[in-house]
Design an enzyme around this catalytic site. Sequence first.
Site, mmCIF file in Angstrom:
data_model
loop_
_atom_site.group_PDB
_atom_site.id
_atom_site.type_symbol
_atom_site.label_atom_id
_atom_site.label_comp_id
_atom_site.label_asym_id
_atom_site.label_seq_id
_atom_site.Cartn_x
_atom_site.Cartn_y
_atom_site.Cartn_z
ATOM 1 N N CYS A 13 1.063 -1.264 0.100
ATOM 2 C CA CYS A 13 -0.084 -0.194 0.081
ATOM 3 C C CYS A 13 0.802 1.188 0.090
ATOM 4 C CB CYS A 13 -1.290 -0.078 1.110
ATOM 5 S SG CYS A 13 -1.935 1.165 1.198
ATOM 6 N N LYS A 40 -9.937 -8.532 5.473
ATOM 7 C CA LYS A 40 -10.499 -8.076 6.015
ATOM 8 C C LYS A 40 -10.287 -8.861 7.743
ATOM 9 C CE LYS A 40 -10.975 -4.753 2.819
ATOM 10 N NZ LYS A 40 -11.815 -3.679 2.368
ATOM 11 N N GLU A 65 -6.760 7.658 8.215
ATOM 12 C CA GLU A 65 -6.836 8.108 6.146
ATOM 13 C C GLU A 65 -5.123 8.718 6.826
ATOM 14 O OE1 GLU A 65 -7.790 9.752 3.863
ATOM 15 O OE2 GLU A 65 -9.356 7.995 3.513
ATOM 16 N N SER A 66 -4.280 8.651 5.713
ATOM 17 C CA SER A 66 -3.191 8.799 5.300
ATOM 18 C C SER A 66 -2.592 10.122 5.744
ATOM 19 C CB SER A 66 -2.075 8.423 3.610
ATOM 20 O OG SER A 66 -2.508 8.783 2.856
#
Length: 240
Positions: A13, A40, A65-66
Site C-alpha cells: 500500500c 479483512k 487516512e494517510s
Amino acid sequence: MPHPLTLISHPLCPYVQRAAIALAEKGVAFERIDIDLADKPAWFLAISPLGKTPVLLVDGQPVFESAVICEYLDETTAPRLHPQDALARARHRGWIEFGSAVLSAIGTFYNAPDDTALASRAGEIRRLLAQVEVQLGMQQEAGPYFAGEAFTLVDAVFGPVFRYFDVFDPIGDFGVFTGLPRVAAWRAVLAARPSVQGAVGADYADRLRVFLRARQGALARRMELAIPLPPPARPRAAQA
Ligand SMILES: N[C@@H](CCC(=O)N[C@@H](CS)C(=O)NCC(=O)O)C(=O)O
C-alpha cells in the site's frame, strides 16, 4: 504490552508507505502489522470505517487516512516535515492531494484491459507528472527534494508513487518520464532516501509483480513477454 504506535499496513500500500516514511524521518519506533486486504479481519473493520489501510493506533486509539496520520505525526514529533509558513503548508497539502490523484491514475494504468487503454492511461500519468515538472521548475529552491534541501511530506507521498515505476520500467517503455528531467531527478533522489527504501519489505517488487499478474490486464500480458515466469518444476522421475 502493545507498542504505543502501531501502523496497520499492507505490504504494497502506497498510502501506508507515506506514514512509514514520516515515522522513519522522525526516528520514531513503531510496530507494523500487515493485514490481508482480500480477507479483512473483523478487528480491522472495527477500527477502519472505510476498511482501508493505513490505520495508526496511538495508545490503542485508531487514526485513519494517510494524510491525517502524517499531519498528526508532524504535529506531535520533530522534525517538522511540513513548512512553517501557513501558505506554503497549504500548497504542500495541495500537492499531497495531487499525489493521490497520480496513484489513482497508476491504478487505472495497471488495470487497463488492452494496449490502447494502457497507452492512453500512461499518457494520463505523464500529463499529471508534467504538471509536477512545471511546479519543480517554479520552486524558489532548486531541489534535490520537492521544496529544496529539506525532505517534506510531499516527498513522503511521491517516493511511493515513483516506486511503482521501478517494477513497470522492465516491462516496457511507457514514456511516463520522457521529457520530464526534474521529475526524473526527483525520483532518483527519493529512491536513494533510506526512509523511502525502508518503507517496504525486501520482497516488495516480487509481491507487486504477483499482484499485477493477478490483474490479468494488458500490463500483465506484457509482463509475460518481458519477464517470463520460471518454468514449472518438472515432475520427479518415478522411483524404481
Ligand atoms: N484515502 C486513503 C486511501 C487508502 C487506500 O486506498 N488504501 C487501500 C490499500 S493501498 C485499501 O485499503 N484498499 C482496501 C479497500 O479499498 O477495500 C488514505 O489516504 O489513507
